[in-house]
Design a protein around this motif. Structure first.
Motif, PDB file in Angstrom:
ATOM      1  N   UNK A  17       0.828  -1.207   0.000  1.00 10.38           N
ATOM      2  CA  UNK A  17       0.000   0.000   0.000  1.00 10.38           C
ATOM      3  C   UNK A  17       0.863   1.258   0.000  1.00 10.38           C
ATOM      4  N   UNK A  18       1.966   1.223   0.734  1.00 15.95           N
ATOM      5  CA  UNK A  18       2.864   2.381   0.795  1.00 15.95           C
ATOM      6  C   UNK A  18       3.553   2.601  -0.549  1.00 15.95           C
ATOM      7  N   UNK A  19       3.984   1.510  -1.172  1.00 13.50           N
ATOM      8  CA  UNK A  19       4.638   1.615  -2.475  1.00 13.50           C
ATOM      9  C   UNK A  19       3.660   2.095  -3.530  1.00 13.50           C
ATOM     10  N   UNK A  20       2.438   1.548  -3.516  1.00  9.22           N
ATOM     11  CA  UNK A  20       1.423   1.986  -4.479  1.00  9.22           C
ATOM     12  C   UNK A  20       1.075   3.454  -4.267  1.00  9.22           C
ATOM     13  N   UNK A  21       1.103   3.892  -3.011  1.00  5.13           N
ATOM     14  CA  UNK A  21       0.824   5.300  -2.723  1.00  5.13           C
ATOM     15  C   UNK A  21       1.870   6.217  -3.349  1.00  5.13           C
ATOM     16  N   UNK A  22       3.132   5.775  -3.350  1.00  5.40           N
ATOM     17  CA  UNK A  22       4.186   6.573  -3.975  1.00  5.40           C
ATOM     18  C   UNK A  22       3.937   6.715  -5.471  1.00  5.40           C
ATOM     19  N   UNK A  23       3.539   5.627  -6.125  1.00  7.09           N
ATOM     20  CA  UNK A  23       3.229   5.690  -7.548  1.00  7.09           C
ATOM     21  C   UNK A  23       2.011   6.560  -7.809  1.00  7.09           C
ATOM     22  N   UNK A  24       1.060   6.557  -6.891  1.00  4.21           N
ATOM     23  CA  UNK A  24      -0.112   7.423  -7.030  1.00  4.21           C
ATOM     24  C   UNK A  24       0.291   8.890  -6.951  1.00  4.21           C
ATOM     25  N   UNK A  25       1.253   9.209  -6.090  1.00  2.00           N
ATOM     26  CA  UNK A  25       1.703  10.599  -5.990  1.00  2.00           C
ATOM     27  C   UNK A  25       2.433  11.029  -7.259  1.00  2.00           C
ATOM     28  N   UNK A  26       3.188  10.100  -7.844  1.00  2.00           N
ATOM     29  CA  UNK A  26       3.837  10.388  -9.131  1.00  2.00           C
ATOM     30  C   UNK A  26       2.771  10.675 -10.183  1.00  2.00           C
ATOM     31  N   UNK A  27       1.738   9.834 -10.211  1.00  2.00           N
ATOM     32  CA  UNK A  27       0.660  10.007 -11.179  1.00  2.00           C
ATOM     33  C   UNK A  27      -0.086  11.318 -10.948  1.00  2.00           C
ATOM     34  N   UNK A 283      -2.281  -1.463  -8.177  1.00  2.00           N
ATOM     35  CA  UNK A 283      -3.605  -1.532  -7.556  1.00  2.00           C
ATOM     36  C   UNK A 283      -3.531  -1.968  -6.096  1.00  2.00           C
ATOM     37  N   UNK A 284      -2.318  -2.041  -5.551  1.00  2.00           N
ATOM     38  CA  UNK A 284      -2.149  -2.299  -4.125  1.00  2.00           C
ATOM     39  C   UNK A 284      -2.206  -3.752  -3.726  1.00  2.00           C
ATOM     40  N   UNK A 285      -1.881  -4.664  -4.673  1.00  2.00           N
ATOM     41  CA  UNK A 285      -1.926  -6.086  -4.376  1.00  2.00           C
ATOM     42  C   UNK A 285      -0.562  -6.731  -4.566  1.00  2.00           C
ATOM     43  N   UNK A 286      -0.289  -7.768  -3.785  1.00  2.00           N
ATOM     44  CA  UNK A 286       0.957  -8.523  -3.907  1.00  2.00           C
ATOM     45  C   UNK A 286       0.755  -9.778  -4.743  1.00  2.00           C
ATOM     46  N   UNK A 287      -0.321  -9.825  -5.521  1.00  2.00           N
ATOM     47  CA  UNK A 287      -0.618 -10.972  -6.361  1.00  2.00           C
ATOM     48  C   UNK A 287      -1.392 -10.483  -7.586  1.00  2.00           C
ATOM     49  N   UNK A 288      -1.513 -11.362  -8.568  1.00  3.54           N
ATOM     50  CA  UNK A 288      -2.162 -11.022  -9.836  1.00  3.54           C
ATOM     51  C   UNK A 288      -3.519 -11.705  -9.919  1.00  3.54           C
ATOM     52  N   UNK A 289      -4.494 -11.003 -10.485  1.00  2.89           N
ATOM     53  CA  UNK A 289      -5.816 -11.559 -10.728  1.00  2.89           C
ATOM     54  C   UNK A 289      -6.053 -11.700 -12.231  1.00  2.89           C
ATOM     55  N   UNK A 290      -6.993 -12.556 -12.643  1.00  2.00           N
ATOM     56  CA  UNK A 290      -7.280 -12.693 -14.081  1.00  2.00           C
ATOM     57  C   UNK A 290      -7.655 -11.371 -14.741  1.00  2.00           C
TER      58      UNK A 290
END
Length: 343
Positions: A17-27, A283-290
Motif C-alpha cells: 500500500x505504501x509503495x502503491x501510494x508513492x506511484x499514485x503521488x507520481x501520477x 492496484x495495491x496487491x501482492x498478487x495477480x488476478x485474471x
C-alpha cells in the motif's frame, strides 16, 4: 502476515500500500500538468515497473512529449527526445567514435539513447537501419560502439510514437522491433470537458512540477513489483490466450484463421504476465488476478498480430480478434488457491 506485504530474503519490505501510494503521488503530479489520458499514464507506470517499452499511436497534439517530460521530472530522471527523419543515421541515436587530433586517438561520444526516458518521435519516419539501431538497447539495455559495450542508465524506457493518419514518407517498423515493445497504446482525442481544462491550463500561469520520487526509489519499486505472486493457473491462462492468436481453431475460433497471418510470439506471454504483475502492484496487491491479464491483453497483443489481406479488406482489426479470443478462452476459477501465506 498481512497480504499487503511482500517478503524478500525472509524479511518484509515496505508494504504494498505504501509503495502503491508513492506511484499514485507520481501520477497525481503528472496529472497536474497533463489533462486526461488516464490509460496512457497508467500504461507508462506499468512499463516502468515491468521494465518494458511503449509504442504510442496517436494524432499530433495529444501531449505525448509533454507527458514523458513531466514524468521524467517527477522521478528526477533524464529525458531526451529524438525526432526521427529520413536522413537520420544510427550514430545519431547510439553514438560514435570521433578522432581527437590533439591526442591522436579516438574518443567515444555517447548518443541520446543514454537517458532514463527516451521519446522516439514519429519512429516510422526513419529507415529500417535507424530503427534497428534501437534493437540492442531496447533488449539488452546497452549499446556497442567499436566493440565496447556501454550500459544505459536505469530505469530505461523507450516511448516511440507514430502517426496513424499519414503514410507518405514513412517506413513500416520491422516485426523484430515491433515485438520488442511491451505494449502498444492508442491515444484518442480528449473529451469536450478535458479540452476546456487543457485550454485553461495553457493560457494560465505555468505549472511547476515537483519531484516526487528518485530513480533509486523507482529501481527499488521495480524489484519489489517483481516479487508479486503469479499463480501458475494465470500463466496457463496467458499461454492459452497467446496460443489462440497462432492457432484459433484449438480455441474453437476456426473462423478467425483466415484473418491471421502470424500470431503473437512468446514475448507476448511474458509481457502479459510481467505487465499484469505490475498492474496488480499499482492496484495495491501482492498478487495477480485474471482481470489484470484481461485489462492488458489488448495493449500487449494488438501490435503482435499480423493480419491477413482478407482481414484488411473486410475491416477486421486486431482488437476485434483479441476481443473474440478473450470471450472464448475461459478464465481460471481459483487463481489464488495455491497462494501460501508466509507466517
Amino acid at each position: 502476515m498481512q497480504e499487503s506485504e511482500i517478503w524478500s530474503a525472509g524479511r518484509p519490505t515496505q508494504p504494498i500500500a505504501e509503495a502503491a501510494s508513492l506511484m499514485e503521488r507520481v501520477l497525481f503530479e503528472v496529472k497536474r500538468v497533463v489533462v486526461g489520458q488516464d490509460v496512457f499514464l497508467e500504461r507508462m507506470l506499468i512499463a516502468i515497473l515491468a521494465q518494458g517499452h511503449l509504442l504510442i499511436e496517436g494524432v499530433p497534439g495529444l501531449a505525448k512529449t509533454l507527458t514523458v517530460n513531466t514524468l521524467a521530472k517527477t522521478i528526477q530522471g533524464s529525458f531526451k527526445r529524438i525526432q526521427f527523419t529520413p536522413d537520420l543515421l544510427p550514430a545519431d541515436l547510439v553514438g560514435t567514435q570521433i578522432f581527437n587530433q590533439k591526442e591522436s586517438e579516438f574518443s567515444t561520444v555517447l548518443g541520446p539513447v543514454f537517458t532514463n526516458l527516451l521519446l522516439a518521435d514519429e519512429i516510422n519516419r526513419a529507415p529500417a537501419k535507424v530503427q534497428s539501431a534501437l534493437l540492442e538497447v531496447m533488449q539488452e539495455r546497452q549499446v556497442t560502439i567499436a566493440g565496447t559495450s556501454h550500459k544505459v542508465p536505469s530505469p530505461f524506457l523507450v516511448m516511440a510514437t507514430q502517426n496513424p493518419i499519414e503514410t507518405e514518407g514513412t517506413y513500416p517498423l520491422p516485426e523484430a522491433q515491433v515485438d520488442r515493445f511491451m505494449m502498444k497504446v492508442q491515444i484518442g482525442y480528449p473529451s469536450d470537458s478535458e479540452e476546456f481544462v487543457i485550454v485553461q491550463r495553457v493560457i494560465g500561469d505555468p505549472i511547476h512540477v515537483s519531484p516526487v520520487a528518485s530513480t533509486e526509489q523507482l529501481q527499488a519499486l521495480q524489484a519489489q513489483s517483481r516479487q508479486g505472486y503469479v499463480d501458475p493457473a494465470l500463466i496457463e491462462y496467458a499461454v492459452r490466450i497467446v496460443a489462440a492468436t497462432r492457432d484459433p481453431k484449438r480455441s474453437g475460433l476456426a473462423e478467425l484463421e483466415r484473418f491471421i497471418t502470424f500470431g503473437a510470439s512468446p514475448r507476448a506471454t511474458i509481457g502479459l504476465i510481467e505487465g499484469a504483475r505490475a498492474l496488480g502492484f499499482l492496484r495495491g496487491r501482492a498478487y495477480v488476478l485474471p482481470q489484470d491479464v484481461v485489462d492488458l491483453a489488448f495493449d500487449v497483443l494488438r501490435h503482435r498480430i499480423v493480419l491477413s489481406y482478407e482481414a484488411l479488406a473486410e475491416g477486421i482489426t486486431a482488437d476485434e480478434i483479441i476481443r473474440q479470443i478473450l470471450k472464448a478462452v475461459p478464465r481460471p476459477e481459483k487463481p489464488l488457491e495455491n497462494h501460501v501465506q508466509l507466517p
